[in-house]
Design an enzyme around this catalytic site. Structure first.
Site, mmCIF file in Angstrom:
data_model
loop_
_atom_site.group_PDB
_atom_site.id
_atom_site.type_symbol
_atom_site.label_atom_id
_atom_site.label_comp_id
_atom_site.label_asym_id
_atom_site.label_seq_id
_atom_site.Cartn_x
_atom_site.Cartn_y
_atom_site.Cartn_z
ATOM 1 N N HIS A 29 0.607 5.132 16.388
ATOM 2 C CA HIS A 29 0.907 5.846 15.141
ATOM 3 C C HIS A 29 0.944 7.338 15.446
ATOM 4 C CE1 HIS A 29 -0.068 6.403 10.571
ATOM 5 N NE2 HIS A 29 0.885 7.213 10.981
ATOM 6 N N GLY B 78 -1.368 -0.042 8.236
ATOM 7 C CA GLY B 78 -1.678 1.059 9.135
ATOM 8 C C GLY B 78 -2.528 0.680 10.329
ATOM 9 N N SER C 207 0.854 -1.190 0.000
ATOM 10 C CA SER C 207 0.000 0.000 0.000
ATOM 11 C C SER C 207 0.888 1.237 0.000
ATOM 12 C CB SER C 207 -0.869 -0.011 1.261
ATOM 13 O OG SER C 207 -0.025 0.094 2.403
ATOM 14 N N GLY C 208 0.272 2.396 0.203
ATOM 15 C CA GLY C 208 1.056 3.628 0.294
ATOM 16 C C GLY C 208 2.080 3.585 1.409
ATOM 17 N N HIS C 209 1.683 3.035 2.557
ATOM 18 C CA HIS C 209 2.625 2.903 3.675
ATOM 19 C C HIS C 209 3.788 1.999 3.280
ATOM 20 C CE1 HIS C 209 4.069 2.927 7.728
ATOM 21 N NE2 HIS C 209 3.698 1.698 7.995
ATOM 22 N N ASP D 217 0.900 -9.421 -0.004
ATOM 23 C CA ASP D 217 -0.390 -8.762 0.155
ATOM 24 C C ASP D 217 -1.492 -9.760 -0.179
ATOM 25 O OD1 ASP D 217 -1.248 -5.606 0.378
ATOM 26 O OD2 ASP D 217 -2.770 -6.839 -0.605
ATOM 27 N N ASP D 218 -2.611 -9.669 0.522
ATOM 28 C CA ASP D 218 -3.714 -10.611 0.302
ATOM 29 C C ASP D 218 -4.598 -10.237 -0.886
ATOM 30 O OD1 ASP D 218 -2.841 -12.178 2.385
ATOM 31 O OD2 ASP D 218 -4.157 -11.241 3.860
ATOM 32 N N HIS E 151 11.863 15.030 24.691
ATOM 33 C CA HIS E 151 12.552 14.294 25.750
ATOM 34 C C HIS E 151 11.608 13.577 26.715
ATOM 35 C CE1 HIS E 151 11.505 17.225 28.865
ATOM 36 N NE2 HIS E 151 11.585 18.103 27.872
#
Length: 196
Positions: free
Chosen positions: A135, A64, A10-12, A32-33, A126
Site C-alpha cells: 500500500h 486495506g 468501507s471507505g476504500h 461485506d461480512d 522510474h
C-alpha cells in the site's frame, strides 16, 4: 452489462466504486461480512465475502489489510482498476487485483505486483519494483530505482529516496523520509526514518 463486485463495503470500497463508474461499469454491488451494512456509496450490499465465488461479474477486493487481501485473492480471481486521471507510463506492469487511484503518477519501467493499493496522489518513479500486497498511501512518493518487499505499507506523505531497498512487511510512518535501505521488519518513523 459490465458488472463489478466489490468485496469490502468501507471507505476504500467507496473510492473503488467511483473508479469503477469512471471505467464504464454499469452495475456495481458490494459484499461485506457486517450484516448491518446495506449499502455503500449508493450501491447495494448483496451478500457476504464468502459469496464472492457464486456471484457473477468482475471482482476486486477493497480491504486495506494486506494479509486479508492476500487470503481472499487465493480464493477469488480479481481485476485491476486504474482511475482514468492517473498518469501511467506505457512501460508499467500492474498485477492482478491492484487499484491505482486518481492523481497517481507512475513512470517508466515500474513493476507493481498483485493486490496493491497505489492511493490518491501517490507517485512512483522510474525503474521501481514493488512486490505484492503493498500500500502506497495518499501523497506518498517513491523515487527512482527502489525495491519494496511484499506487504509493506508506506504511510501518507512518506518519501522513499532513490536507490532504496525495503524488505517485506514493513510499515513506513506518515511523513517519514527513508534515506537508507531497510533490511529488518518493523515500523519506521521520522526524518530520516528510524526503527521505532
Amino acid at each position: 452489462m459490465k458488472r463489478l463486485v466489490i468485496i469490502g463495503a468501507s471507505g476504500h470500497g467507496k473510492v473503488i466504486a467511483d473508479i469503477a463508474v469512471r471505467n464504464g461499469y454499469e452495475e456495481i454491488v458490494f459484499l461485506d461480512d457486517n450484516e448491518s451494512i446495506k449499502e455503500c456509496a449508493g450501491f447495494k450490499v448483496v451478500g457476504k465475502t464468502s459469496d464472492a465465488s457464486r456471484i457473477s461479474g468482475d471482482k476486486i477486493i477493497a480491504i486495506g489489510d494486506a494479509k486479508i487481501r492476500e487470503r481472499m485473492m487465493h480464493k477469488v480471481k480479481t481485476v485491476s482498476l486504474i482511475h482514468p486521471d492517473a498518469v501511467i507510463s506505457r512501460r508499467v506492469e500492474i498485477g492482478e487485483g491492484t487499484v491505482v487511484m486518481a492523481g497517481t503518477v507512475i513512470n517508466s519501467d515500474v513493476h507493481i505486483g498483485r493486490g496493491c493499493i497505489i492511493n490518491t496522489g501517490a507517485s512512483i518513479d522510474h525503474d521501481c519494483n514493488l512486490g505484492n500486497f503493498i500500500h502506497v498511501s495518499v501523497g506518498a512518493h517513491v523515487a527512482g530505482t527502489c525495491s519494496i518487499g511484499n506487504g509493506t505499507w508506506i504511510g501518507a506523505g512518506a518519501t522513499i529516496s532513490n536507490n532504496i531497498n525495503i524488505c517485506a512487511d514493513c510499515m513506513i510512518g506518515a511523513g517519514a523520509v527513508v534515506i537508507k535501505n531497510i533490511k529488518n521488519i518493523g515500523i519506521y518513523i521520522g526524518v530520516p526514518a528510524e526503527k521505532k
